[in-house]
Write a protein that holds these residues in place. Structure first.
Motif, PDB file in Angstrom:
ATOM      1  N   UNK A  33      60.804  85.701  65.586  1.00 39.98           N
ATOM      2  CA  UNK A  33      61.377  85.805  64.238  1.00 39.98           C
ATOM      3  C   UNK A  33      61.878  84.458  63.734  1.00 39.98           C
ATOM      4  N   UNK A  34      61.745  84.274  62.426  1.00 41.09           N
ATOM      5  CA  UNK A  34      62.417  83.158  61.763  1.00 41.09           C
ATOM      6  C   UNK A  34      63.569  83.770  60.969  1.00 41.09           C
ATOM      7  N   UNK A  35      64.790  83.441  61.363  1.00 39.82           N
ATOM      8  CA  UNK A  35      65.962  84.093  60.791  1.00 39.82           C
ATOM      9  C   UNK A  35      66.789  83.125  59.968  1.00 39.82           C
ATOM     10  N   UNK A  36      67.444  83.692  58.948  1.00 39.21           N
ATOM     11  CA  UNK A  36      68.436  82.930  58.178  1.00 39.21           C
ATOM     12  C   UNK A  36      69.853  83.371  58.541  1.00 39.21           C
ATOM     13  N   UNK A  37      69.955  84.487  59.260  1.00 40.88           N
ATOM     14  CA  UNK A  37      71.289  85.074  59.488  1.00 40.88           C
ATOM     15  C   UNK A  37      71.238  85.869  60.787  1.00 40.88           C
ATOM     16  N   UNK A  38      72.245  85.738  61.629  1.00 34.90           N
ATOM     17  CA  UNK A  38      72.392  86.640  62.772  1.00 34.90           C
ATOM     18  C   UNK A  38      73.848  87.000  62.961  1.00 34.90           C
ATOM     19  N   UNK A  39      74.050  88.121  63.610  1.00 30.43           N
ATOM     20  CA  UNK A  39      75.402  88.664  63.783  1.00 30.43           C
ATOM     21  C   UNK A  39      75.415  89.434  65.085  1.00 30.43           C
ATOM     22  N   UNK A  77      69.832  89.664  77.375  1.00 30.13           N
ATOM     23  CA  UNK A  77      69.874  88.208  77.369  1.00 30.13           C
ATOM     24  C   UNK A  77      70.903  87.662  76.405  1.00 30.13           C
ATOM     25  N   UNK A  78      70.473  86.699  75.597  1.00 27.28           N
ATOM     26  CA  UNK A  78      71.350  85.984  74.688  1.00 27.28           C
ATOM     27  C   UNK A  78      71.319  86.631  73.303  1.00 27.28           C
ATOM     28  N   UNK A  79      71.242  87.966  73.262  1.00 29.45           N
ATOM     29  CA  UNK A  79      71.337  88.694  71.998  1.00 29.45           C
ATOM     30  C   UNK A  79      70.289  88.245  70.992  1.00 29.45           C
ATOM     31  N   UNK A  80      70.705  87.801  69.810  1.00 30.82           N
ATOM     32  CA  UNK A  80      69.748  87.463  68.756  1.00 30.82           C
ATOM     33  C   UNK A  80      68.860  86.278  69.137  1.00 30.82           C
ATOM     34  N   UNK A  81      69.360  85.405  69.994  1.00 34.33           N
ATOM     35  CA  UNK A  81      68.521  84.274  70.392  1.00 34.33           C
ATOM     36  C   UNK A  81      67.372  84.760  71.270  1.00 34.33           C
ATOM     37  N   UNK A  82      67.709  85.630  72.224  1.00 35.20           N
ATOM     38  CA  UNK A  82      66.647  86.162  73.085  1.00 35.20           C
ATOM     39  C   UNK A  82      65.674  87.029  72.299  1.00 35.20           C
ATOM     40  N   UNK A  83      66.205  87.876  71.412  1.00 36.14           N
ATOM     41  CA  UNK A  83      65.308  88.802  70.714  1.00 36.14           C
ATOM     42  C   UNK A  83      64.517  88.092  69.611  1.00 36.14           C
ATOM     43  N   UNK A  84      65.110  87.112  68.937  1.00 34.60           N
ATOM     44  CA  UNK A  84      64.337  86.334  67.956  1.00 34.60           C
ATOM     45  C   UNK A  84      63.212  85.595  68.670  1.00 34.60           C
ATOM     46  N   UNK A  85      63.496  85.111  69.870  1.00 32.74           N
ATOM     47  CA  UNK A  85      62.482  84.439  70.680  1.00 32.74           C
ATOM     48  C   UNK A  85      61.386  85.428  71.077  1.00 32.74           C
ATOM     49  N   UNK A  86      61.819  86.602  71.601  1.00 32.68           N
ATOM     50  CA  UNK A  86      60.879  87.636  72.062  1.00 32.68           C
ATOM     51  C   UNK A  86      59.941  88.062  70.931  1.00 32.68           C
ATOM     52  N   UNK A  87      60.526  88.235  69.745  1.00 28.57           N
ATOM     53  CA  UNK A  87      59.733  88.726  68.608  1.00 28.57           C
ATOM     54  C   UNK A  87      59.111  87.612  67.775  1.00 28.57           C
TER      55      UNK A  87
END
Lengths: 142, 395
Positions: B76-82, B64-74
């Motif tokens: 997660x509350x993130x301060x940083x993605x790459x 999917x949309x990389x960190x957006x999809x996986x942060x959504x799936x999991x």
């Protein structure tokens, strides 16, 4: 330059022509090898683009190359997928053009197991035709 | 121009968790599930939980949309993605970037994952020539250039310039196979001989079938944490000492096929770590093909350019007592190559060696300093190279 390729059975696909590469493909359709050259520093650029990776100029002109070159490296592909798998064995090479750039291509008109097929072998450009009449650049031994 | 005022990342972060998926064929999981299994494994290894993660790194294998999809799936509350996407080298770059982010105070617990199903999911390896709008596409996709053929062009030229032989390249596969024979999870666990490599079918000469890596499902993950977090964990961690990365490209149509981007990423990583090749006890070297290892070893400075064939010929790469034990899990050549990307497993095996947790029979005695190197893209066209220098906790 030679424009009629030796018989070969390599697949041809219609190239993606765009505003940066149209001069190359217009020449290719006529059996001419046009190369881009930086108007600022004279660098002969490959692959064709409207930018000089040597001096960052965007002033790019075109000229007709000799079509002559030597094999810089090559491989005989024995196993591949799809239509290329059916075409195997075939020769892929980097040919160093007389004008400087090294271009990816196929060597046709020589048996893949022919001892003449070596790095340094002199070759000349030939053009395979796509169904729409576009030219695909390959090389054959001189 | 030189950077000013920077201090580098030496010691700025630790790898606290590492996990490699044990399976090589995973038809019964989605790609997101495999990312989840390896993420959970690495977090558990570190003694952390999903809720501790404040930074996430992934590359093109993430769904999917990389960190957006996986942060959504999991959740997660993130301060940083790459999402640095440089093929198989991505994950080594991610660790370097994570260390820099930790050093800058941007995050404390960075999760990096890789997962994919090229074996049972039908995705074959491919270069940028398959990506729409790649500017080079019309000039590289007309000739049947497979990934093995791309590397074969480099191998042929290296042989021409330096006299490297197929038997020398085969020695690399033999060393990897010896290591794989100690790995209960290896896809190809059987030791092979030079003769077997040379007699295996030619794929794109001079590369034989056994010069090529395997195609497997799988994945892996690591957790990069701040020194403060590391100090609170029970688990032995590994210190990030140096990182370097660089693209190598076709130079406007003058590609030199005898070297890799490790020529630049290696010295940068060594300089940051303050060590030299002579100090390294173990190396994980990206091994999509045998020639990848040979050129990379030269470029990293383990032997002079052109001497790689001789360097690998006397068992130098075989653990535990060779001069430079490499890829003690069996590497991509024998163990696995999840998602057609061997970068993550290079980091994981280096972490195992530094923790003293390599498979019995392949553990390098007192392994204090390790190097892990990734190569993305392809040797004869354009590649990303990324190097990490890692050390024991007190290095």
């Amino acid at each position: 330059m030679t424009t009629t390729p030796p018989d070969n059975h390599l697949p041809v696909t219609e190239p993606p022509v765009n505003s940066e590469t149209a001069p190359y493909w217009e020449a290719a359709a006529e059996g001419r090898l046009a190369l881009p050259r930086c108007e600022q520093c004279g660098y002969v650029i490959w692959y064709p683009r409207q930018f000089c990776p040597e001096c960052s100029s965007t002033e790019i002109g075109w000229f007709d190359a000799s079509g002559r070159g030597t094999v810089y490296s090559f491989t005989v592909t024995r196993k591949s997928w799809g239509e290329w798998g059916q075409a195997a064995p075939f020769v892929i090479a980097y040919v160093e053009l007389a004008e400087g750039p090294r271009v990816l291509t196929n060597i046709v008109g020589v048996d893949p197991d022919d001892e003449r097929l070596t790095i340094g072998m002199e070759v000349t450009a030939v053009w395979d035709r796509t169904p729409e009449g576009q030219g695909i650049l390959r090389f054959t031994p001189l | 121009m030189p950077a000013t005022g920077h201090t580098g990342i030496r010691g700025a972060a630790h790898i606290a968790g590492a996990y490699e998926h044990p399976r090589r064929e995973i038809p019964d999981r989605t790609v997101a599930q495999i990312h989840t299994e390896v993420a959970a494994g690495a977090l558990a290894d570190a003694g952390l939980q999903f809720s501790d993660v404040d930074a996430y790194f992934c590359a093109g294998d993430a769904p999917g949309f990389g960190p957006l999809s996986m942060a959504d799936y999991w959740g997660l509350e993130l301060r940083w993605f790459d999402t640095t996407e440089v093929g198989g080298s991505s994950y080594l770059a991610h660790v370097g970037h994570a260390a820099a982010a930790v050093a800058a105070g941007k995050c404390q617990v960075a999760l990096v994952t890789l997962a994919g199903r090229p074996r049972t999911g039908g995705r074959r390896p491919g270069g940028s020539g398959r990506i729409p709008d790649a500017p080079e596409i019309g000039f590289e996709n007309q000739f049947g250039l497979s990934i093995p053929a791309n590397y074969a062009l480099a191998a042929r030229r290296h042989m021409y310039e330096f006299g490297t032989t197929s038997a020398q390249l085969a020695e690399i596969k033999v060393a990897a196979s010896i290591h794989a024979s100690h790995n209960p999870h290896a896809f190809l666990p059987r030791e092979v001989t030079v003769e077997e490599v040379l007699e295996s079918p030619m794929v794109a000469d001079p590369l034989h079938r056994l010069d090529c890596c395997v195609i497997t499902d799988g994945g892996g993950a690591v957790v990069v944490v701040s020194p403060e977090v590391a100090a609170d964990l029970d688990r032995t961690t590994v210190k990030v000492l140096g990182h370097g990365e660089a693209p190598k490209h076709t130079t406007g149509g003058r590609p030199d096929l005898t070297f890799t981007g490790a020529r630049w990423s290696g010295p940068a990583a060594f300089a940051e770590a303050g060590v030299t090749p002579e100090d390294i006890d173990y190396v994980s070297i990206y091994d999509s093909f045998t020639i990848t290892v040979l050129e990379t070893l030269e470029d990293l400075g383990f032997c002079p350019k052109g001497e790689g064939g001789r360097f690998v010929s006397d068992g130098a790469l075989v653990a535990p007592h060779g001069r430079l034990p490499f890829n003690t899990d069996g590497g991509g050549l024998c163990n696995n190559h999840p998602a057609n990307r061997g970068g993550m497993t290079k980091i994981i095996e280096a972490v195992r060696q530094l923790r003293g947790e390599a498979n019995p029979g392949t553990q390098v005695p007192d392994c204090r300093l390790a190097l892990a190197h990734g190569t993305g893209g392809a040797l004869a066209t354009r590649m990303g190279s990324a190097t990490l220098i890692l050390g024991q906790e007190d290095a």
